[in-house]
Design a protein around this motif. Structure first.
Motif, PDB file in Angstrom:
ATOM      1  N   MET A 117      -1.315   9.196  -4.469  1.00  0.00           N
ATOM      2  CA  MET A 117      -2.624   9.738  -4.819  1.00  0.00           C
ATOM      3  C   MET A 117      -2.641  10.287  -6.249  1.00  0.00           C
ATOM      4  SD  MET A 117      -4.548  12.756  -5.054  1.00  0.00           S
ATOM      5  CE  MET A 117      -3.958  14.080  -4.018  1.00  0.00           C
ATOM      6  N   ASP A 164       6.020  11.163  -3.861  1.00  0.00           N
ATOM      7  CA  ASP A 164       4.911  10.339  -3.399  1.00  0.00           C
ATOM      8  C   ASP A 164       3.749  10.538  -4.368  1.00  0.00           C
ATOM      9  OD1 ASP A 164       2.695   9.243  -2.211  1.00  0.00           O
ATOM     10  OD2 ASP A 164       3.098  10.044  -0.206  1.00  0.00           O
ATOM     11  N   ASP A 169       0.858  -1.190   0.000  1.00  0.00           N
ATOM     12  CA  ASP A 169       0.000   0.000   0.000  1.00  0.00           C
ATOM     13  C   ASP A 169       0.889   1.234   0.000  1.00  0.00           C
ATOM     14  OD1 ASP A 169       0.818   0.328   2.704  1.00  0.00           O
ATOM     15  OD2 ASP A 169      -0.730  -1.107   3.272  1.00  0.00           O
ATOM     16  N   GLY A 170       0.245   2.392   0.023  1.00  0.00           N
ATOM     17  CA  GLY A 170       1.004   3.629  -0.088  1.00  0.00           C
ATOM     18  C   GLY A 170       2.019   3.798   1.030  1.00  0.00           C
ATOM     19  N   SER A 171       1.605   3.468   2.238  1.00  0.00           N
ATOM     20  CA  SER A 171       2.498   3.629   3.380  1.00  0.00           C
ATOM     21  C   SER A 171       3.754   2.770   3.226  1.00  0.00           C
ATOM     22  CB  SER A 171       1.779   3.246   4.674  1.00  0.00           C
ATOM     23  OG  SER A 171       0.583   3.983   4.814  1.00  0.00           O
ATOM     24  N   TYR A 197       1.240  14.359   3.816  1.00  0.00           N
ATOM     25  CA  TYR A 197       0.708  13.060   4.257  1.00  0.00           C
ATOM     26  C   TYR A 197       1.363  11.972   3.413  1.00  0.00           C
ATOM     27  CZ  TYR A 197      -2.252   9.172   5.438  1.00  0.00           C
ATOM     28  OH  TYR A 197      -2.688   7.947   5.864  1.00  0.00           O
ATOM     29  N   HIS A 198       2.032  11.051   4.086  1.00  0.00           N
ATOM     30  CA  HIS A 198       2.710   9.980   3.344  1.00  0.00           C
ATOM     31  C   HIS A 198       2.341   8.592   3.855  1.00  0.00           C
ATOM     32  CE1 HIS A 198       5.017  12.927   1.103  1.00  0.00           C
ATOM     33  NE2 HIS A 198       5.343  13.513   2.231  1.00  0.00           N
ATOM     34  N   LYS A 213      -2.361   3.497  -4.497  1.00  0.00           N
ATOM     35  CA  LYS A 213      -3.821   3.600  -4.676  1.00  0.00           C
ATOM     36  C   LYS A 213      -4.378   3.185  -6.052  1.00  0.00           C
ATOM     37  CE  LYS A 213      -4.976   6.854  -1.047  1.00  0.00           C
ATOM     38  NZ  LYS A 213      -3.993   7.770  -0.470  1.00  0.00           N
TER      39      LYS A 213
HETATM   40  C1  LIG Z   1      -3.154   7.555   0.735  1.00  0.00           C
HETATM   41  C2  LIG Z   1      -1.786   8.118   0.658  1.00  0.00           C
HETATM   42  C3  LIG Z   1      -0.696   7.442   1.227  1.00  0.00           C
HETATM   43  C4  LIG Z   1      -0.862   6.185   2.029  1.00  0.00           C
HETATM   44  O1  LIG Z   1      -1.364   5.143   1.256  1.00  0.00           O
HETATM   45  P1  LIG Z   1      -2.093   3.910   1.960  1.00  0.00           P
HETATM   46  O2  LIG Z   1      -2.359   2.980   0.841  1.00  0.00           O
HETATM   47  O3  LIG Z   1      -3.343   4.471   2.576  1.00  0.00           O
HETATM   48  O4  LIG Z   1      -1.168   3.375   2.981  1.00  0.00           O
HETATM   49  C5  LIG Z   1       0.556   7.977   1.053  1.00  0.00           C
HETATM   50  N1  LIG Z   1       0.735   9.103   0.364  1.00  0.00           N
HETATM   51  C6  LIG Z   1      -0.277   9.790  -0.185  1.00  0.00           C
HETATM   52  C7  LIG Z   1       0.002  11.027  -0.961  1.00  0.00           C
HETATM   53  C8  LIG Z   1      -1.581   9.322  -0.050  1.00  0.00           C
HETATM   54  O5  LIG Z   1      -2.601  10.017  -0.560  1.00  0.00           O
END
Ligand SMILES: *Cc1c(COP(=O)(O)O)cnc(C)c1O
Length: 437
Positions: A241, A238, A116-118, A151-152, A267
């Motif tokens: 999104m 990052d 996932d993103g994190s 937010y990351h 995402k």
């Molecule tokens: C949602 C998001 C994350 C985290 O992704 P997850 O899949 O929720 O862990 C990291 N960076 C950005 C810019 C995001 O929008």
């Protein structure tokens, strides 16, 4: 929904980013979603809604897309999951090739999969740290720089980089220290002694999502790249999104001609179907990890579902849909239409104070007093109330504070886009109007 199921849900489940006392309150009727078609979602009581935030910013080509469904089904018929530790598979290889080729210039050559993103960010941070340890003269580069309101993600490393007080401050004791920046000018003003200690700068390119759709000044990303080139710090983009068309181009970085040293993708990578993430990096970073086993340069990082077969199959299909449906070509007019619709809506509604838009991502501010731009007291949760009221006109979305987020699947029709904006106008009238009385 059957009352016994609601009762079990409220008794057993704990939801993310949710005050569970409100969730479990007798008057709260949770919406059970059970079917999706294109940009639409159906709840268990038979109502259809526009998926106004693409199921928390993930969905790209719509729900139940035949091509993506078929790819997942075909993969499932062969095997659902095998380990990526010590083994590999065809979809992972093909997807890595395609992802690298989506970036111009051929500088991004390696793909590391996670979930996932994190974890995509977590992985970029750890690779950066180890890269500098293994690079002659790099030992002093131990500091990460990140921006205000960034937010990351929510794992400890990723949330160290976060700059949103409500999400991140509480966990200060498990965060590593970060050099916090308001603007690229602050970096440019850093003395050499500090600049030379930076391992990497992390940024959400073009637009910060969770900050409430906060746009960076045009040209800022290119300046950041130039500063990193001059001082040697690595650049981590990052695109969790912004990736996969959301800003109007396949990746946000394209719009300023920038290739970062790391890109985090998640995402929209699978079209919003399955959890899969990828961290892309350069051959220079990759080569710093090569050596004999005893040298200990191996990247000891991974997850049990790294390189998910189903996820890779879905991601390949989603990229195929971009070509077949000319998704990006068809998006341009919809981005322009969204701007027109929002301009008109903010012009006519006394509760819509203005909007910020980057490509097909928009944040609309709910205000109490349009003249002064005055907000409702935060405790009233005006944004959340507006979103709940907008359901009556067939829109599902979720606010950030008092900013209503509109970022539907890229496949949405123009009629539905207009309906979504109308639903925000209606929701604001119904909820904000009531609050102001
Ligand atoms: C949602 C998001 C994350 C985290 O992704 P997850 O899949 O929720 O862990 C990291 N960076 C950005 C810019 C995001 O929008």
């Amino acid at each position: 929904m059957r009352t016994d199921l609601v009762e079990i849900e409220k008794r057993r489940v704990w939801h993310p980013f949710t005050q569970m006392r409100d969730w479990c309150a007798p008057e709260h009727e949770p919406l059970f979603l059970e079917e999706g078609r294109g940009e639409m979602l159906r709840s268990s009581d038979g109502r259809w809604f526009i998926d106004g935030n693409s199921s928390i910013w993930t969905n790209i080509h719509g729900h139940n897309h035949p091509r993506i469904n078929e790819a997942i089904r075909a993969q499932l018929e062969r095997v659902a999951h095998t380990s990526f530790l010590g083994f590999t598979h065809e979809a992972a290889a093909r997807l890595a090739e395609r992802l690298c080729r989506l970036w111009p210039g051929g500088r991004l050559t390696r793909v590391f999969y996670s979930d996932d993103g994190s974890t995509a960010i977590e992985c970029a941070i750890k690779m950066t740290a180890q890269y500098w340890q293994q690079t002659p003269g790099g030992e002093g580069r131990t500091v990460f720089a990140a921006f205000d309101q960034a937010y990351h993600g929510d794992t400890a490393g990723a949330s160290s980089l976060g700059g949103i007080g409500r999400f991140h401050d509480r966990f200060g004791m498990i965060h590593f220290p970060v050099r916090r920046l308001a603007a690229v000018e602050e970096l440019e003003a850093l003395p050499e002694s500090e600049a030379s200690r930076l391992a990497a700068v992390v940024i959400e390119p073009l637009v910060q999502g969770a900050a409430g759709i906060r746009l960076w000044p045009s040209g800022m990303l290119a300046r950041l790249r130039a500063w990193c080139d001059r001082t040697g710090a690595l650049l981590i983009a990052d695109e969790v999104m912004t990736g996969f068309g959301r800003t109007g181009t396949m990746f946000a970085c394209e719009q300023e001609g920038v290739t970062p040293d790391f890109v985090a993708l998640a995402k929209g990578l699978t079209g919003g179907y399955l959890p899969l993430a990828a961290t892309l990096t350069t051959e220079r970073v990759f080569e710093a990890f090569l050596g004999s086993f005893e040298e200990g340069r191996t990247f000891y990082y991974g997850h049990s579902y790294s390189g998910s077969q189903l996820g890779c199959a879905a991601a390949l299909a989603s990229l195929g849909v971009f070509d077949e449906e000319k998704t990006l070509e068809r998006l341009g007019p919809k981005i322009a239409l969204l701007r027109e619709l929002l301009t008109a809506a903010c012009g006519k509604s006394p509760w819509l104070g203005g909007f910020r838009q980057c490509g097909f991502i928009a944040g609309i501010d709910i205000v109490r007093d349009k003249g002064s731009g005055g907000r409702f007291p935060a405790a009233l949760q005006a944004g959340a109330r507006v979103c709940v009221a907008a359901r009556e006109r067939g829109l599902l979305t979720r606010p950030i504070g008092d900013t209503v987020i509109l970022m539907p699947p890229l496949c949405i029709s123009e009629e539905r886009l207009a309906q979504a904006v109308e639903a925000v106008v209606y929701g604001a009238e119904a909820a904000a109007g009531r609050l102001a009385d």
